[in-house]
Scaffold this motif. Structure first.
Motif, PDB file in Angstrom:
ATOM      1  N   ASP A  80      40.160 -10.045 -53.761  1.00  0.00           N
ATOM      2  CA  ASP A  80      40.617  -8.634 -53.740  1.00  0.00           C
ATOM      3  C   ASP A  80      40.061  -7.821 -52.762  1.00  0.00           C
ATOM      4  N   LYS A  81      38.656  -7.996 -52.590  1.00  0.00           N
ATOM      5  CA  LYS A  81      37.699  -7.263 -51.517  1.00  0.00           C
ATOM      6  C   LYS A  81      38.374  -7.702 -49.989  1.00  0.00           C
ATOM      7  N   ALA A  82      38.746  -8.899 -49.975  1.00  0.00           N
ATOM      8  CA  ALA A  82      39.197  -9.413 -48.575  1.00  0.00           C
ATOM      9  C   ALA A  82      40.413  -8.862 -48.326  1.00  0.00           C
ATOM     10  N   ILE A  83      41.358  -8.666 -49.087  1.00  0.00           N
ATOM     11  CA  ILE A  83      42.570  -8.228 -48.990  1.00  0.00           C
ATOM     12  C   ILE A  83      42.629  -6.643 -48.565  1.00  0.00           C
ATOM     13  N   ALA A  84      41.493  -6.056 -49.498  1.00  0.00           N
ATOM     14  CA  ALA A  84      41.370  -4.728 -49.253  1.00  0.00           C
ATOM     15  C   ALA A  84      41.032  -4.169 -47.951  1.00  0.00           C
ATOM     16  N   SER A  85      39.959  -5.044 -47.410  1.00  0.00           N
ATOM     17  CA  SER A  85      39.408  -5.030 -46.186  1.00  0.00           C
ATOM     18  C   SER A  85      40.489  -4.997 -44.918  1.00  0.00           C
ATOM     19  N   ARG A  86      41.083  -6.251 -45.018  1.00  0.00           N
ATOM     20  CA  ARG A  86      42.156  -6.574 -44.038  1.00  0.00           C
ATOM     21  C   ARG A  86      43.209  -5.594 -43.782  1.00  0.00           C
ATOM     22  N   SER A  87      43.840  -5.256 -45.113  1.00  0.00           N
ATOM     23  CA  SER A  87      44.860  -4.201 -44.933  1.00  0.00           C
ATOM     24  C   SER A  87      44.294  -2.693 -44.568  1.00  0.00           C
ATOM     25  N   SER A  88      43.186  -2.359 -44.886  1.00  0.00           N
ATOM     26  CA  SER A  88      42.526  -1.152 -44.300  1.00  0.00           C
ATOM     27  C   SER A  88      42.418  -1.256 -42.845  1.00  0.00           C
ATOM     28  N   ALA A  89      41.888  -2.178 -42.445  1.00  0.00           N
ATOM     29  CA  ALA A  89      41.738  -2.371 -40.934  1.00  0.00           C
ATOM     30  C   ALA A  89      42.988  -2.350 -40.233  1.00  0.00           C
ATOM     31  N   MET A  90      44.131  -2.723 -40.687  1.00  0.00           N
ATOM     32  CA  MET A  90      45.468  -2.654 -39.960  1.00  0.00           C
ATOM     33  C   MET A  90      45.810  -1.179 -40.058  1.00  0.00           C
ATOM     34  N   ALA A  91      45.597  -0.745 -41.149  1.00  0.00           N
ATOM     35  CA  ALA A  91      46.317   0.680 -41.636  1.00  0.00           C
ATOM     36  C   ALA A  91      45.461   1.671 -40.492  1.00  0.00           C
ATOM     37  N   TYR A  92      44.187   1.471 -40.351  1.00  0.00           N
ATOM     38  CA  TYR A  92      43.311   2.356 -39.484  1.00  0.00           C
ATOM     39  C   TYR A  92      43.786   2.211 -38.230  1.00  0.00           C
ATOM     40  N   ASN A  93      44.090   0.959 -37.645  1.00  0.00           N
ATOM     41  CA  ASN A  93      44.758   1.004 -36.201  1.00  0.00           C
ATOM     42  C   ASN A  93      45.907   1.862 -36.050  1.00  0.00           C
ATOM     43  N   VAL A  94      46.685   1.724 -37.148  1.00  0.00           N
ATOM     44  CA  VAL A  94      48.023   2.409 -37.131  1.00  0.00           C
ATOM     45  C   VAL A  94      47.847   3.755 -37.284  1.00  0.00           C
ATOM     46  N   LEU A  95      46.788   4.307 -37.901  1.00  0.00           N
ATOM     47  CA  LEU A  95      46.686   5.655 -38.067  1.00  0.00           C
ATOM     48  C   LEU A  95      46.317   6.110 -36.732  1.00  0.00           C
ATOM     49  N   MET A  96      45.183   5.562 -36.254  1.00  0.00           N
ATOM     50  CA  MET A  96      44.699   6.090 -34.889  1.00  0.00           C
ATOM     51  C   MET A  96      45.589   6.151 -34.010  1.00  0.00           C
ATOM     52  N   ALA A  97      46.316   5.177 -33.779  1.00  0.00           N
ATOM     53  CA  ALA A  97      47.541   5.257 -32.926  1.00  0.00           C
ATOM     54  C   ALA A  97      48.370   6.589 -33.094  1.00  0.00           C
ATOM     55  N   GLY A  98      48.735   6.821 -34.142  1.00  0.00           N
ATOM     56  CA  GLY A  98      49.371   8.065 -34.709  1.00  0.00           C
ATOM     57  C   GLY A  98      48.836   9.282 -34.437  1.00  0.00           C
ATOM     58  N   MET A  99      47.411   9.178 -34.614  1.00  0.00           N
ATOM     59  CA  MET A  99      46.747  10.600 -34.643  1.00  0.00           C
ATOM     60  C   MET A  99      46.193  10.912 -32.954  1.00  0.00           C
ATOM     61  N   ILE A 100      46.306   9.787 -32.203  1.00  0.00           N
ATOM     62  CA  ILE A 100      46.032   9.940 -30.850  1.00  0.00           C
ATOM     63  C   ILE A 100      47.367  10.665 -29.911  1.00  0.00           C
ATOM     64  N   LEU A 101      48.406  10.090 -30.608  1.00  0.00           N
ATOM     65  CA  LEU A 101      49.748  10.629 -30.320  1.00  0.00           C
ATOM     66  C   LEU A 101      49.923  12.131 -30.605  1.00  0.00           C
ATOM     67  N   VAL A 102      49.499  12.511 -31.820  1.00  0.00           N
ATOM     68  CA  VAL A 102      49.719  13.760 -32.403  1.00  0.00           C
ATOM     69  C   VAL A 102      48.328  14.648 -31.893  1.00  0.00           C
ATOM     70  N   GLY A 103      47.242  14.396 -31.508  1.00  0.00           N
ATOM     71  CA  GLY A 103      46.370  15.166 -31.099  1.00  0.00           C
ATOM     72  C   GLY A 103      46.118  15.108 -29.557  1.00  0.00           C
ATOM     73  N   VAL A 104      46.611  14.420 -29.094  1.00  0.00           N
ATOM     74  CA  VAL A 104      46.372  14.202 -27.465  1.00  0.00           C
ATOM     75  C   VAL A 104      47.523  14.350 -26.669  1.00  0.00           C
ATOM     76  N   VAL A 105      48.673  14.065 -27.129  1.00  0.00           N
ATOM     77  CA  VAL A 105      49.925  13.993 -26.379  1.00  0.00           C
ATOM     78  C   VAL A 105      50.895  15.255 -26.782  1.00  0.00           C
TER      79      VAL A 105
END
Length: 138
Positions: free
Chosen positions: A74-99
């Motif tokens: 469960d911890k490995a699944i949560a860690s892996r899914s959080s890492a992928m979601a973090y990358n998606v969120l950072m891409a979106g926030m760069i678009l929103v905050g920078v562009v």
């Protein structure tokens, strides 16, 4: 079905439905002229309070059933899914905050930020569902 997987299914469905209705309502309101600040806030408050009710109800149902301890899988699944979601969120926030500040303003930035958060949450919980279905190595 495990409690984590059940919550992930409910949360993915709730996010898709509630934010789908939210963005459809925003598009409808904007197509009929410039919406007032009160209309925008009212639609946003309705969407976010609906998500809060779904989250609280699902959490409470899981607690009443007695959630099991989380193991290494469960911890490995949560860690892996959080890492992928973090990358998606950072891409979106760069678009929103920078562009976007150079090309748009006001509520369009708010809507883009909400969309980025919603997509990141859907990726996070979608990866949890996929990992429980296919195995956490797959």
């Amino acid at each position: 079905m495990l409690v984590q997987e059940r919550f992930a299914w409910v949360w993915v469905c709730a996010l898709a439905v509630i934010f789908g209705v939210y963005f459809a309502a925003v598009a409808y309101i904007e197509s009929h002229g410039q919406p007032s600040m009160g209309q925008q806030i009212m639609v946003l408050a309705a969407a976010l309070s609906s998500l809060g009710i779904v989250a609280a109800g699902t959490w409470l149902a899981g607690r009443l059933r007695g959630a099991a301890e989380r193991d290494e899988r469960d911890k490995a699944i949560a860690s892996r899914s959080s890492a992928m979601a973090y990358n998606v969120l950072m891409a979106g926030m760069i678009l929103v905050g920078v562009v976007m500040p150079f090309s748009a303003g006001g509520w369009s930035i708010v809507h883009a930020a909400l969309l980025a958060i919603a997509i990141a949450e859907i990726v996070h919980h979608g990866m949890i569902v996929v990992s429980y279905r296919r195995g956490w190595h797959g």
